[in-house]
Structures are given as C-alpha cells and as structure tokens.
Scaffold this active site. Structure first.
Site, PDB file in Angstrom:
ATOM      1  N   ASP A  67      54.339 -10.169   0.608  1.00  0.00           N
ATOM      2  CA  ASP A  67      54.325 -10.309  -0.849  1.00  0.00           C
ATOM      3  C   ASP A  67      55.731 -10.473  -1.422  1.00  0.00           C
ATOM      4  O   ASP A  67      56.727 -10.307  -0.710  1.00  0.00           O
ATOM      5  CB  ASP A  67      53.611  -9.108  -1.502  1.00  0.00           C
ATOM      6  N   ASP A 136      47.697   4.544  -3.653  1.00  0.00           N
ATOM      7  CA  ASP A 136      46.302   4.361  -4.083  1.00  0.00           C
ATOM      8  C   ASP A 136      45.484   3.596  -3.035  1.00  0.00           C
ATOM      9  O   ASP A 136      44.372   3.147  -3.308  1.00  0.00           O
ATOM     10  CB  ASP A 136      46.246   3.631  -5.439  1.00  0.00           C
ATOM     11  N   HIS A 138      46.357   0.699  -1.452  1.00  0.00           N
ATOM     12  CA  HIS A 138      46.443  -0.769  -1.410  1.00  0.00           C
ATOM     13  C   HIS A 138      47.263  -1.244  -0.212  1.00  0.00           C
ATOM     14  O   HIS A 138      48.119  -0.520   0.303  1.00  0.00           O
ATOM     15  CB  HIS A 138      46.988  -1.351  -2.724  1.00  0.00           C
ATOM     16  N   GLU A 143      45.789  -4.554  -5.154  1.00  0.00           N
ATOM     17  CA  GLU A 143      45.555  -3.320  -5.899  1.00  0.00           C
ATOM     18  C   GLU A 143      44.059  -2.990  -5.928  1.00  0.00           C
ATOM     19  O   GLU A 143      43.228  -3.862  -5.647  1.00  0.00           O
ATOM     20  CB  GLU A 143      46.074  -3.512  -7.334  1.00  0.00           C
TER      21      GLU A 143
HETATM   22  C1  GLP Z   1      54.363  -1.875  -2.184  1.00  0.00           C
HETATM   23  C2  GLP Z   1      54.237  -2.996  -1.163  1.00  0.00           C
HETATM   24  C3  GLP Z   1      53.334  -2.594  -0.010  1.00  0.00           C
HETATM   25  C4  GLP Z   1      53.793  -1.258   0.546  1.00  0.00           C
HETATM   26  C5  GLP Z   1      53.716  -0.210  -0.536  1.00  0.00           C
HETATM   27  C6  GLP Z   1      54.130   1.164  -0.053  1.00  0.00           C
HETATM   28  O1  GLP Z   1      53.266  -1.809  -3.008  1.00  0.00           O
HETATM   29  N1  GLP Z   1      53.722  -4.188  -1.755  1.00  0.00           N
HETATM   30  O2  GLP Z   1      53.375  -3.590   1.002  1.00  0.00           O
HETATM   31  O3  GLP Z   1      52.982  -0.892   1.640  1.00  0.00           O
HETATM   32  O4  GLP Z   1      54.581  -0.598  -1.590  1.00  0.00           O
HETATM   33  O5  GLP Z   1      55.523   1.244   0.014  1.00  0.00           O
HETATM   34  P1  GLP Z   1      56.339   2.435   0.657  1.00  0.00           P
HETATM   35  O6  GLP Z   1      56.383   2.144   2.118  1.00  0.00           O
HETATM   36  O7  GLP Z   1      57.683   2.355   0.027  1.00  0.00           O
HETATM   37  O8  GLP Z   1      55.610   3.696   0.343  1.00  0.00           O
END
Ligand code: GLP
Length: 270
Positions: A67, A136, A138, A143
């Site tokens: 993304d 959450d 995702h 989302e």
């Molecule tokens: C964002 C990214 C996800 C990632 C998530 C959790 O939403 N788009 O790909 O898994 O954050 O991030 P973190 O690893 O910093 O908790």
C-alpha cells in the site's frame, strides 16, 4: 493456518527472515509482497544482515508493496516508498526497477490500481506475501468492512488507523485520509502468506483473525481461506489465542518430520 509463537519480537524477526531467505535461495527470481509499519522492521534488519554476512542475493528478486498513502511524494519521510528505501531497499542489492510501491500521486486511481494488478500478474504473481496486522484486524489498508473480494483500489482510512499511524507523523491531522491498497483478494492470490504480529496491542486482532469467524469486519480473518498461511507471533500478540497448546504441538511434530525423527512420531515402533 500454521501458528508459530516465538518468545519476543526479535525471535519473530529471525524466524520470519528464515522463511523469506529460504524462498530467495530456492527461487532467486521470486516475487515478494512487502508491508510497512513497525512490525516488519526487525525482519528487514535480519534480511540486511543475511545479505551482508551470508551474501543473500536479492538481485533477481521482484517486490510489490501492499500500500501507499495518497498524496505523498516518494521523498516524503512518511511515504511508504521512502520507508522501504530507508529500511530495506538501499541496504541490499535489489534492482530498483524491480521494486514496486503503489503510485500515491496519480489521481487516476482506477487506471493506476489496475496497472498495479497487471504488473503483479506480469511478474508471475506473488510467491510470498509478508503481512502485518492493524489493531482492528486489517491487512494492508483493507479497513473493516472491505470486501473480501477486493482488488487494488483507493480506500479511506478509519479513525482508529489514523490514530495508530499518527505516531509516525507527529499529529493525527498530518496523516493522509486516503491510501492505495492491494485488496483482500489480491493478497489471497499470493502463493504463501506470512502474517507477523508483535506486542500486546495486537492480541485481540490476532485472536479474531486466527480463531474468529471469517468476516469483512476483520479482513485478516480472510487468511483462514488461504491454503498456505504461516502466522509468526510473539507471546504478547499470541497471548489471547485459546489453542496455543495445539499450535505448539503441531510445531513439535513439524520439526520431527523435517528432521526425519520418525520413531519420535510413533512411526515404525511396532
Ligand atoms: C498500517 C499498514 C499495515 C500494517 C499496519 C500495522 O495500517 N497499512 O500494512 O500492518 O499499519 O502497522 P504496525 O506494524 O506499525 O503496527
């Protein structure tokens, strides 16, 4: 789904790097799907170490990131292109032409997203998709409520995700409201998925994703439909799972199988 629970985040990184490195050694021209966020940082540090110390060769590897925020230049310190550049790409011998991150600047969303899907197909599909998980539940920026059949497209971020990611931006109002993200179905097309989660903040999402019902409200739960998913968790992130003993038992059996210890598995005793 195979569930591996490691002691802490460092051990998760080492274990995850073993899966990635094993693929690169077996298939040097493999296609990796990559996430951003805090969780994969340890994995990227391990891959850099393997490149430097053991010559892990990325020269033929192709990468596709999950993304990208809409509206951030590649040079913006919070863009996912910049994150990948700083935390992995510039430290290993990846060919820059083979690294792909969705285009967050093209406002012709439909055609840029379709082009991303085409590029993944043209590369032969993703061999190993590494994933983090949002608090959450995702995956990528799919989302809650995202279609489980979704493909790469533009999505608006929820308040929870904006709050979670504000730590990287300094304040909530600097977090972009839109992102381009691979869809759930794009992710499920990968040949193998490696889900990583660390820390107590992920325990609830991890339980819903692995042991809850498959639902668009927790897009990571769609991974239950995939035939080859490995979840590598630390004890905190796996702390709410109710079947921890079964997962550990399966891992013990898996190790015995891999090392050919048939008698330990009760084979050939009679
Ligand atoms: C964002 C990214 C996800 C990632 C998530 C959790 O939403 N788009 O790909 O898994 O954050 O991030 P973190 O690893 O910093 O908790």
């Amino acid at each position: 789904m195979r569930v591996i629970i490691e002691k802490n985040a460092d051990a998760v990184a080492v274990r995850a790097a073993c899966f990635v490195a094993e693929l690169i050694r077996r298939k040097p021209a493999c296609v990796l799907g990559l996430p951003t966020g805090g969780t994969p940082l340890g994995l990227y540090r391990q891959l850099i170490r393997l490149h430097r110390e053991e010559g892990l060769d990325f020269s033929q590897v192709t990468t596709f990131n999950l993304d990208e925020y809409v509206g951030l230049e590649a040079t913006h310190p919070q863009s996912y292109r910049y994150f990948m550049q700083e935390n992995l790409f510039r430290h290993v011998n990846l060919d820059p032409a083979k690294t792909h991150v969705p285009d967050g600047l093209s406002l012709d969303f439909e055609s840029s997203c379709e082009k991303y899907e085409q590029m993944i197909r043209a590369a032969g599909g993703i061999d190993l998709q590494v994933l983090g998980i949002g608090s959450d539940g995702h995956i990528a920026f799919n989302e809650p409520g995202s279609s489980l059949g979704s493909r790469t497209r533009v999505k608006s971020l929820t308040g929870e995700t904006i709050r979670d990611n504000a730590r990287f931006f300094g304040s909530e109002d600097q977090v972009p409201r839109l992102a381009i993200t691979m869809g759930v179905a794009t992710i499920l097309d990968s040949r193998r998925c490696l889900l990583l989660a660390t820390g107590p903040g992920k325990a609830s999402a991890v339980r819903s994703a692995i042991e809850g019902p498959v639902t668009a409200q927790v897009t990571a739960s769609a991974l239950q439909l995939h035939r080859d998913v490995i979840a590598v968790l630390d004890e905190d992130a796996g702390g709410w799972l109710t079947r921890r003993e079964c997962y550990a038992e399966f891992e013990r059996a898996q190790r015995l199988l891999e090392t050919g210890q048939w008698r330990e598995l009760g084979i050939g005793k009679q």
